[in-house]
Design a protein around this motif. Structure first.
Motif, mmCIF file in Angstrom:
data_model
loop_
_atom_site.group_PDB
_atom_site.id
_atom_site.type_symbol
_atom_site.label_atom_id
_atom_site.label_comp_id
_atom_site.label_asym_id
_atom_site.label_seq_id
_atom_site.Cartn_x
_atom_site.Cartn_y
_atom_site.Cartn_z
ATOM 1 N N ARG A 58 0.822 -1.213 0.000
ATOM 2 C CA ARG A 58 0.000 0.000 0.000
ATOM 3 C C ARG A 58 0.854 1.259 0.000
ATOM 4 O O ARG A 58 1.935 1.300 0.573
ATOM 5 C CB ARG A 58 -0.908 0.027 1.236
ATOM 6 C CG ARG A 58 -2.037 -0.967 1.153
ATOM 7 C CD ARG A 58 -3.155 -0.660 2.139
ATOM 8 N NE ARG A 58 -4.332 -1.447 1.813
ATOM 9 C CZ ARG A 58 -5.271 -1.072 0.969
ATOM 10 N NH1 ARG A 58 -5.176 0.101 0.364
ATOM 11 N NH2 ARG A 58 -6.304 -1.848 0.721
ATOM 12 N N ASP A 93 -3.862 1.971 -2.956
ATOM 13 C CA ASP A 93 -3.418 3.369 -2.879
ATOM 14 C C ASP A 93 -2.082 3.576 -3.605
ATOM 15 O O ASP A 93 -1.139 4.152 -3.062
ATOM 16 C CB ASP A 93 -3.294 3.818 -1.416
ATOM 17 C CG ASP A 93 -4.585 3.634 -0.643
ATOM 18 O OD1 ASP A 93 -5.617 4.164 -1.092
ATOM 19 O OD2 ASP A 93 -4.573 2.936 0.394
ATOM 20 N N LEU A 94 -2.014 3.121 -4.837
ATOM 21 C CA LEU A 94 -0.782 3.197 -5.604
ATOM 22 C C LEU A 94 -1.007 3.874 -6.959
ATOM 23 O O LEU A 94 -2.086 3.759 -7.545
ATOM 24 C CB LEU A 94 -0.222 1.789 -5.860
ATOM 25 C CG LEU A 94 0.290 1.005 -4.650
ATOM 26 C CD1 LEU A 94 0.531 -0.444 -5.034
ATOM 27 C CD2 LEU A 94 1.548 1.633 -4.087
ATOM 28 N N VAL A 96 0.401 3.345 -10.529
ATOM 29 C CA VAL A 96 1.096 2.238 -11.177
ATOM 30 C C VAL A 96 1.170 2.463 -12.688
ATOM 31 O O VAL A 96 0.139 2.493 -13.371
ATOM 32 C CB VAL A 96 0.388 0.895 -10.909
ATOM 33 C CG1 VAL A 96 1.197 -0.265 -11.482
ATOM 34 C CG2 VAL A 96 0.138 0.691 -9.419
ATOM 35 N N PHE A 118 -6.861 -4.877 -6.710
ATOM 36 C CA PHE A 118 -6.354 -3.512 -6.808
ATOM 37 C C PHE A 118 -7.391 -2.584 -6.181
ATOM 38 O O PHE A 118 -8.531 -2.517 -6.645
ATOM 39 C CB PHE A 118 -6.108 -3.127 -8.265
ATOM 40 C CG PHE A 118 -5.068 -3.965 -8.958
ATOM 41 C CD1 PHE A 118 -3.731 -3.598 -8.928
ATOM 42 C CD2 PHE A 118 -5.432 -5.137 -9.620
ATOM 43 C CE1 PHE A 118 -2.773 -4.381 -9.575
ATOM 44 C CE2 PHE A 118 -4.473 -5.918 -10.258
ATOM 45 C CZ PHE A 118 -3.142 -5.543 -10.229
ATOM 46 N N CYS A 121 -6.346 2.427 -6.870
ATOM 47 C CA CYS A 121 -5.125 2.542 -7.679
ATOM 48 C C CYS A 121 -5.407 3.340 -8.949
ATOM 49 O O CYS A 121 -6.523 3.336 -9.467
ATOM 50 C CB CYS A 121 -4.595 1.160 -8.056
ATOM 51 S SG CYS A 121 -3.930 0.216 -6.661
ATOM 52 N N VAL A 147 -10.688 2.245 -9.039
ATOM 53 C CA VAL A 147 -9.486 2.394 -9.859
ATOM 54 C C VAL A 147 -9.790 3.275 -11.065
ATOM 55 O O VAL A 147 -10.947 3.381 -11.505
ATOM 56 C CB VAL A 147 -8.947 1.024 -10.328
ATOM 57 C CG1 VAL A 147 -8.610 0.140 -9.142
ATOM 58 C CG2 VAL A 147 -9.928 0.330 -11.262
#
Length: 449
Positions: A58, A93-94, A96, A118, A121, A147
């Motif tokens: 995370r 919480d990325l 990418v 996911f 994200c 997302v």
């Protein structure tokens, strides 16, 4: 570029340990490891995560690591990946880059991962997925929640490269992700998908046709469309007509308009139908007689007159019903929820005719606590475990002197409710006593004379 075996410590990020900071915690009882890239204070506890079945990464921006997508993996790393116990990975919480995501998917091929999630994200840019041709990943359950990514339009080639895997996928969840439609060609890729949840998105009636075109999702059994922008009960029925194996459909929290007359027939395979919180004031479309669970709670229904001989669970909570639906329409009923309506009495004989009934929720209604009304409810409540919300949710609305009183506290014994049972015998006894006295007095007078 080569990467050391320490790659496995970061599990699928493709990043060198020396370049990443983070803190990991391990829940031994759940075999769940959570690592945060935002906390650089305690990286040493990362090693304990080798025993985890669930790994969660995370917090962080992975853009600067996009170059690691071109790494060459040593055989020793692949051997370690194959030995790991982890079966579920969660990314949360990325930010990418899609090229990095594509690289991650290559490594999953060598692992035991069956679930991939996911959460919150953002996927940046586009990537080529040609390296995934004919690769069948072990992942059978894929989940996206909240997302964002580039549009799926004109991504047919990418999905073609992924088709070897996607054709084997069993469960797919895409929620709160601003989905407006699913291209027909993409729906056709999911040949064995059993479960699809696209709740809390922006699907509309007109987008249903391409999303569920003929040949799309041919094996689908569970479809959840909860809280989208659907408005026509009739249109939804028509658009889903090709899903011949559909068993469970959730249309809850859509503002549906029921059409008084329609020829649309739901799939006969349908067993579970959720129409709760859809604003329906009546249900006129014919439902398949094989439905076993029907949830129409939190609507504006004044009555329900549907013959469903195989129905086992009927949820009618929080409507505007004034009476209990006819029991003869639901002979197989096991669970009945009637709480939060305008019902004034529970017909004991009718409800007891439901021989399979195991649970009855009927609290928070407007009960008439006359002797007959109160005694009926109390008699039903005497059946062990039948009414799980008894007695706290059962209060009297009338007569006025019982308003607000718990139904269980209303005197409703046979003698209290049927005073004639007491008065008549007493009156007869008094009359007989008087007659006996008169006769005795007459005989005494005759003897004395």
């Amino acid at each position: 570029m080569h990467i050391s075996p320490l790659f496995v410590v970061i599990l699928l990020t493709g990043l060198k340990l020396s370049e990443v900071g983070g803190d990991c915690s391990f829940n031994k009882s759940q075999s769940h490891c959570t690592c945060s890239l935002l906390n650089r204070e305690n990286m040493g506890n990362l090693l304990q995560c080798f025993h985890a079945f669930v790994f969660e990464l995370r917090g962080g921006n992975l853009e600067k690591y996009a170059g690691f997508a071109s790494i060459t993996v040593e055989q020793s790393v692949l051997n370690i990946l194959q030995s790991l116990q982890v079966t579920k990975i969660i990314f949360g919480d990325l930010l990418v880059p899609e090229v990095l995501l594509a690289a991650v998917m290559k490594f999953i091929y060598y692992m035991r991962i069956t679930e991939l999630e996911f959460e919150s994200c953002t996927f940046l840019g586009n990537a080529s997925w040609f390296h995934m041709d004919r690769l069948i990943l072990p992942v059978s359950s894929l989940r996206f929640h909240n997302v964002t990514s580039t549009s799926l339009t004109d991504r047919d080639k990418d999905f073609a490269h992924l088709s070897g895997w996607l054709e084997t996928l069993q469960n797919l969840t895409v929620t709160q992700s601003q989905v407006t439609y699913i291209p027909c060609s993409i729906g056709k890729v999911f040949r064995t998908l059993r479960y699809l949840d696209v709740s809390e998105n922006h699907l509309q009636d007109q987008s249903m046709r391409p999303s569920f075109c003929q040949g799309a999702f041919p094996q689908l059994q569970v479809l959840k469309l909860h809280r989208n922008n659907l408005s026509s009960f009739h249109t939804v029925c028509e658009m889903l007509h090709d899903l011949e194996k559909l068993v469970h459909l959730d249309l809850s929290q859509n503002d549906l308009l029921a059409i008084p007359f329609s020829s649309c027939q739901w799939q006969p395979s349908l067993r579970i139908l959720n129409l709760s919180t859809t604003g329906l004031d009546h249900i006129s479309l014919p439902l398949p007689p094989s439905v076993e669970v029907l949830d129409v709670s939190s609507n504006n229904l004044h009555a329900l007159d549907l013959a469903l001989p195989f129905l086992k669970k009927l949820h009618l909570s929080n409507n505007r019903l004034h009476a209990v639906p006819s029991a003869k329409n639901y002979p197989a009923l096991e669970v009945l929820s009637l709480d939060g309506n305008l019902i004034s009495r529970l017909p004991r004989d009718q409800l007891r005719s439901l021989r399979h009934l195991q649970s009855l929720r009927a609290g928070q209604n407007l009960y008439n606590c006359s002797c007959a009304g109160a005694s009926e409810i109390q008699a039903l409540a005497s059946t062990e475990s039948l009414m799980p919300d008894w007695p706290q949710d059962y209060t009297c609305e009338s007569p006025s002197h019982y308003q607000g009183t718990l139904v269980k506290n209303v005197p409703a014994s046979v003698l209290q409710c049927n005073k004639a049972i007491v008065i008549i015998p007493v009156t007869v006894l008094l009359v007989l006593s008087c007659l006996a006295g008169i006769i005795f007095f007459a005989r005494c007078k005759a003897r004395s004379g």
